[in-house]
Design a protein around this motif. Structure first.
Motif, PDB file in Angstrom:
ATOM      1  N   ASP A 106       0.816  -1.215   0.000  1.00 54.80           N
ATOM      2  CA  ASP A 106       0.000   0.000   0.000  1.00 54.80           C
ATOM      3  C   ASP A 106       0.856   1.274   0.000  1.00 54.80           C
ATOM      4  O   ASP A 106       0.469   2.285  -0.569  1.00 54.80           O
TER       5      ASP A 106
ATOM      6  N   PRO B 216       1.672   3.629  -4.736  1.00 53.25           N
ATOM      7  CA  PRO B 216       1.564   5.039  -5.163  1.00 53.25           C
ATOM      8  C   PRO B 216       2.925   5.640  -5.530  1.00 53.25           C
ATOM      9  O   PRO B 216       3.000   6.503  -6.407  1.00 53.25           O
TER      10      PRO B 216
ATOM     11  N   LYS C   9      -4.669  -4.637  -7.628  1.00 48.43           N
ATOM     12  CA  LYS C   9      -5.714  -3.614  -7.813  1.00 48.43           C
ATOM     13  C   LYS C   9      -6.198  -3.098  -6.448  1.00 48.43           C
ATOM     14  O   LYS C   9      -6.097  -3.799  -5.430  1.00 48.43           O
ATOM     15  N   TRP C  10      -6.689  -1.879  -6.464  1.00 43.51           N
ATOM     16  CA  TRP C  10      -7.178  -1.260  -5.232  1.00 43.51           C
ATOM     17  C   TRP C  10      -8.475  -1.931  -4.814  1.00 43.51           C
ATOM     18  O   TRP C  10      -9.360  -2.154  -5.638  1.00 43.51           O
ATOM     19  N   ASN C  11      -8.576  -2.261  -3.544  1.00 46.01           N
ATOM     20  CA  ASN C  11      -9.796  -2.868  -3.023  1.00 46.01           C
ATOM     21  C   ASN C  11     -10.415  -1.860  -2.047  1.00 46.01           C
ATOM     22  O   ASN C  11      -9.938  -1.677  -0.919  1.00 46.01           O
ATOM     23  N   GLU C  12     -11.460  -1.193  -2.531  1.00 40.62           N
ATOM     24  CA  GLU C  12     -12.088  -0.112  -1.770  1.00 40.62           C
ATOM     25  C   GLU C  12     -12.569  -0.623  -0.410  1.00 40.62           C
ATOM     26  O   GLU C  12     -12.386   0.023   0.620  1.00 40.62           O
TER      27      GLU C  12
ATOM     28  N   GLY D  17      -7.225  -1.222   0.921  1.00 41.65           N
ATOM     29  CA  GLY D  17      -5.843  -1.587   0.586  1.00 41.65           C
ATOM     30  C   GLY D  17      -5.825  -2.273  -0.761  1.00 41.65           C
ATOM     31  O   GLY D  17      -6.880  -2.461  -1.373  1.00 41.65           O
ATOM     32  N   HIS D  18      -4.627  -2.638  -1.201  1.00 39.74           N
ATOM     33  CA  HIS D  18      -4.515  -3.291  -2.503  1.00 39.74           C
ATOM     34  C   HIS D  18      -4.690  -4.806  -2.375  1.00 39.74           C
ATOM     35  O   HIS D  18      -4.244  -5.401  -1.397  1.00 39.74           O
TER      36      HIS D  18
END
Ligand SMILES: [Fe+2]
Ligand SMILES: [Fe+2]
Length: 334
Positions: free
Chosen positions: A246, A250, A265-268, A272-273
């Motif tokens: 995480d 970025p 992939k981002w996990n809303e 976290g990813h």
């Protein structure tokens, strides 16, 4: 096989009621967040776990100088050379603080070196990968020192006093290491397409070995449960790996790089990813001594040990002569 080891390990974590009074008193102090100091009573397993962990940590710092030392004479500018030199010297210092911390637990430095040279003691698998280009030096600072910080910040709160205190200074220096690596790459990605491609290639090669630095998933980790109970370890391997991903994704985006993981992939929902699984077979294979540079790294350490024999012999001979002179002077005075 690993599941079985976990079972045995979990069976070793005993409740307070099952402990002898002195062991219970020890565990209660650990639970209360008090530091354990060298001369105090401690369970044999606690001592052994610390000796293993601290000595392997020390070996990692020392062996970790090798892939980067390889580039000191080839750094692209005087400034980069001075920075890299300082960084590699810091790693030597980290090794020395940690050997000292391990020595407080009743193992000698010679014994630790012997364990390293014979292959009995391990060091971080990451240092068995080669540094092929200058971008690898940036990637090591950014990713390897970055992962090291994730692992080491909680160790400042470890229950064993000398280890925790060594970590305070080490962590400060590690954050300089991480920044200098990121800074070197940030400069390169603004350079020529070939330089940017070199940075991407370094990320491709160092990403997965960096994720492996946190160790196998907790259900497959032999030492996790008891180490957490003893507060030698504060977070699970998976928690730290998640934090690292995480934090780093970025930064990769900022550099304009692609993280080499198709499952990332981002996990809303979890904030976290999600990310792919490192190749654990490769990890265990490298740990077992079959990584690209294992033999080279160990040979370099063994050579340093034998090259230094004359100096150690000289120190010992001097110490013996000095002791003889003191003894003779004492007899003469009587
Ligand atoms: Fe270090
Ligand atoms: Fe470092």
């Amino acid at each position: 096989m690993y599941a079985q080891m976990v079972k045995t390990d979990a069976a070793r974590v005993r409740s307070l009621d099952e402990m002898e009074p002195h062991e219970r008193a020890f565990q209660e102090r650990v639970d209360a967040g008090q530091k354990i100091e060298p001369k105090e009573w401690m369970p044999e397993g606690y001592r052994k776990t610390l000796v293993r962990q601290i000595s392997q940590h020390a070996h990692s710092e020392i062996v970790g100088q090798l892939p980067e030392g390889n580039w000191i004479s080839r750094a692209p500018t005087l400034e980069r050379k001075a920075i890299l030199l300082a960084k590699v010297q810091d790693e030597a210092g980290h090794g020395l603080y940690l050997y000292c911390a391990a020595e407080t637990l009743g193992i000698s430095r010679d014994q630790m070196y012997e364990q390293l040279h014979s292959g009995k003691a391990k060091y971080s698998s990451i240092f068995n990968y080669p540094t092929l280009t200058w971008a690898d030096i940036g990637a090591i600072g950014w990713l390897v020192d970055g992962a090291a910080i994730m692992n080491q910040v909680p160790l400042q709160r470890c229950s064993y006093g000398p280890y925790a205190r060594a970590m305070v200074r080490i962590c400060k220096e590690e954050s300089f290491h991480q920044r200098q690596g990121f800074d070197a790459l940030a400069r390169m990605v603004k350079g020529t397409p070939a330089q940017k491609a070199m940075v991407q290639d370094a990320l491709n090669r160092w990403w997965w070995p960096s994720l492996m630095m946190f160790g196998p998933s907790d259900d497959a980790s032999v030492h996790s449960a008891q180490s957490m109970a003893w507060k030698i370890k504060q977070n699970s391997n998976d928690e730290l790996r998640q934090k690292f991903v995480d934090q780093t994704v970025p930064q990769a985006k900022y550099l304009g790089l692609t993280v080499p993981d198709p499952d990332l992939k981002w996990n809303e929902e979890k904030g976290g990813h999600d990310f792919g699984e490192p190749d654990w077979e490769e990890f265990f294979n490298v740990i077992a001594g079959n990584g690209p540079c294992n033999a080279e790294r160990l040979d370099a350490r063994k050579k340093a040990w034998s090259d230094g024999a004359w100096f150690r012999d000289g120190l010992t001979a001097h110490a013996e002569k000095a002791a003889d002179r003191r003894a003779a002077a004492k007899i003469a005075a009587e």
